[in-house]
Design an enzyme around this catalytic site. Structure first.
Site, PDB file in Angstrom:
ATOM      1  N   GLY A   1      25.462  -2.201  38.902  1.00 41.69           N
ATOM      2  CA  GLY A   1      24.815  -2.556  37.439  1.00 41.69           C
ATOM      3  C   GLY A   1      25.382  -3.644  36.755  1.00 41.69           C
ATOM      4  O   GLY A   1      24.526  -4.647  36.395  1.00 41.69           O
TER       5      GLY A   1
ATOM      6  N   ASP B   1      27.349  -2.799  32.743  1.00 38.05           N
ATOM      7  CA  ASP B   1      25.958  -3.289  32.241  1.00 38.05           C
ATOM      8  C   ASP B   1      25.762  -2.745  31.035  1.00 38.05           C
ATOM      9  O   ASP B   1      25.250  -2.895  30.088  1.00 38.05           O
ATOM     10  CB  ASP B   1      24.992  -2.864  33.215  1.00 38.05           C
TER      11      ASP B   1
ATOM     12  N   ASP C   1      26.969   4.365  27.991  1.00 40.05           N
ATOM     13  CA  ASP C   1      26.052   5.356  27.577  1.00 40.05           C
ATOM     14  C   ASP C   1      26.761   6.479  27.214  1.00 40.05           C
ATOM     15  O   ASP C   1      27.244   6.595  26.045  1.00 40.05           O
ATOM     16  CB  ASP C   1      25.271   5.590  28.854  1.00 40.05           C
TER      17      ASP C   1
ATOM     18  N   LYS D   1      24.303   2.270  24.119  1.00 36.97           N
ATOM     19  CA  LYS D   1      23.648   3.345  23.576  1.00 36.97           C
ATOM     20  C   LYS D   1      24.579   4.246  22.828  1.00 36.97           C
ATOM     21  O   LYS D   1      25.237   5.025  23.356  1.00 36.97           O
ATOM     22  CB  LYS D   1      22.957   4.026  24.789  1.00 36.97           C
TER      23      LYS D   1
ATOM     24  N   VAL E   1      16.660   2.227  30.328  1.00 38.17           N
ATOM     25  CA  VAL E   1      16.040   0.873  30.558  1.00 38.17           C
ATOM     26  C   VAL E   1      16.349   0.338  31.904  1.00 38.17           C
ATOM     27  O   VAL E   1      17.236   0.818  32.571  1.00 38.17           O
ATOM     28  CB  VAL E   1      16.617  -0.194  29.374  1.00 38.17           C
TER      29      VAL E   1
ATOM     30  N   ARG F   1      16.197  -4.378  39.495  1.00 40.91           N
ATOM     31  CA  ARG F   1      17.514  -4.820  39.204  1.00 40.91           C
ATOM     32  C   ARG F   1      17.463  -6.371  38.943  1.00 40.91           C
ATOM     33  O   ARG F   1      18.134  -7.071  38.213  1.00 40.91           O
ATOM     34  CB  ARG F   1      18.732  -4.698  40.192  1.00 40.91           C
TER      35      ARG F   1
HETATM   36  P1  5GP Z   1      28.082   6.518  31.519  1.00 39.01           P
HETATM   37  O1  5GP Z   1      29.012   7.004  32.398  1.00 39.01           O
HETATM   38  O2  5GP Z   1      28.490   5.843  30.091  1.00 39.01           O
HETATM   39  O3  5GP Z   1      27.066   7.642  30.910  1.00 39.01           O
HETATM   40  O4  5GP Z   1      27.048   5.571  32.157  1.00 39.01           O
HETATM   41  C1  5GP Z   1      27.199   4.503  32.636  1.00 39.01           C
HETATM   42  C2  5GP Z   1      26.534   4.085  33.797  1.00 39.01           C
HETATM   43  O5  5GP Z   1      25.275   4.740  33.590  1.00 39.01           O
HETATM   44  C3  5GP Z   1      26.049   2.713  33.556  1.00 39.01           C
HETATM   45  O6  5GP Z   1      27.047   1.878  34.238  1.00 39.01           O
HETATM   46  C4  5GP Z   1      24.451   2.732  34.214  1.00 39.01           C
HETATM   47  O7  5GP Z   1      24.872   2.701  35.760  1.00 39.01           O
HETATM   48  C5  5GP Z   1      24.057   3.924  34.081  1.00 39.01           C
HETATM   49  N1  5GP Z   1      23.033   3.930  33.004  1.00 39.01           N
HETATM   50  C6  5GP Z   1      23.423   4.456  31.729  1.00 39.01           C
HETATM   51  N2  5GP Z   1      22.249   4.302  30.992  1.00 39.01           N
HETATM   52  C7  5GP Z   1      21.338   3.467  31.817  1.00 39.01           C
HETATM   53  C8  5GP Z   1      19.972   3.287  31.530  1.00 39.01           C
HETATM   54  O8  5GP Z   1      19.360   3.287  30.538  1.00 39.01           O
HETATM   55  N3  5GP Z   1      19.367   2.515  32.538  1.00 39.01           N
HETATM   56  C9  5GP Z   1      19.990   2.702  33.915  1.00 39.01           C
HETATM   57  N4  5GP Z   1      19.150   1.885  34.557  1.00 39.01           N
HETATM   58  N5  5GP Z   1      21.195   2.645  34.041  1.00 39.01           N
HETATM   59  C10 5GP Z   1      21.929   3.520  32.923  1.00 39.01           C
HETATM   60 MG    MG Z   2      26.582   1.244  36.201  1.00 40.40          MG
END
Ligand code: 5GP
Ligand code: MG
Length: 188
Positions: free
Chosen positions: A51, A107, A110, A138, A160, A172
């Site tokens: 990402g 990237d 979340d 987010k 997104v 991508r």
């Molecule tokens: P977390 O572990 O914080 O939930 O998520 C991080 C990873 O989830 C990011 O590195 C990304 O790869 C993926 N991710 C989270 N939200 C999105 C989104 O809205 N779109 C995409 N394409 N990937 C996301």
């Molecule tokens: Mg990622």
């Protein structure tokens, strides 16, 4: 003769959230903020792939410090728009980061699970410092507490794609960041 500038439409997107120009401007300013924070120190950049690839490539070119680059591959998404909630390391770091100033790039922040896991892993290796920079945040989605030191853009809770972010490994390469049309959010 130079060809006329290509005007691109993005038929796969329901809306463009952040334009290519806005990304370029923000990345340039992030570079300045980061250089101001590190002074002349060398930086070991760790990018969470895939990402963060496009973001890393652009941000590194805005930083004049001596830089070493390493990548770590984490998987959590199973080709869908919902995280499996359990990130795991599928490709480990290769550089020695002990006593180094580490800048971790992703990237998007979340639920916070990925960055929390990778930060803990890095801190165990005793770097001189650790700072975290994400292009997107987010905020409303956190499941574990995590704050990044540098955030490009705070965005609403929408899935997104573009500028490194994928849906089932596609999109991508879009130069902007946007929301996919619902009919595109199907696998196969
Ligand atoms: P977390 O572990 O914080 O939930 O998520 C991080 C990873 O989830 C990011 O590195 C990304 O790869 C993926 N991710 C989270 N939200 C999105 C989104 O809205 N779109 C995409 N394409 N990937 C996301
Ligand atoms: Mg990622």
């Amino acid at each position: 003769m130079p060809s006329p500038r290509r005007v691109r439409a993005f038929p796969e997107l329901e809306s463009v959230l952040i334009s290519e120009t806005a990304i370029r401007r923000r990345v340039r300013r992030l570079g300045r903020e980061i250089m101001a924070a590190y002074g002349d120190e060398p930086i070991t950049v760790i990018a969470i792939i895939n990402g963060a690839i496009l973001f890393t490539a652009d941000l590194l070119r805005e930083i004049d410090n001596p830089v070493r680059l390493d990548c770590i591959r984490i998987s959590s998404y199973r080709n869908a728009t919902k995280s499996s909630g359990r990130p795991r390391v599928v490709q480990a770091l290769t550089l020695d980061i002990k006593d180094r100033h580490v800048l971790l790039l992703d990237d998007i922040l979340d639920t916070g699970r990925t960055l929390s896991l990778v930060s803990q892993l890095i801190l165990k290796k005793r770097p001189a410092s650790l700072r975290v920079c994400v292009l997107l945040d987010k905020k409303g989605r956190r499941e574990v507490p995590f704050d990044a030191d540098y955030v490009g853009f705070s965005i609403p809770n929408k899935f997104v794609v573009g500028y490194g972010l994928d849906f089932a490994e596609r999109y991508r390469n879009l130069p902007c960041i946007g929301v996919l049309k619902p009919e595109r959010q199907v696998l196969g």
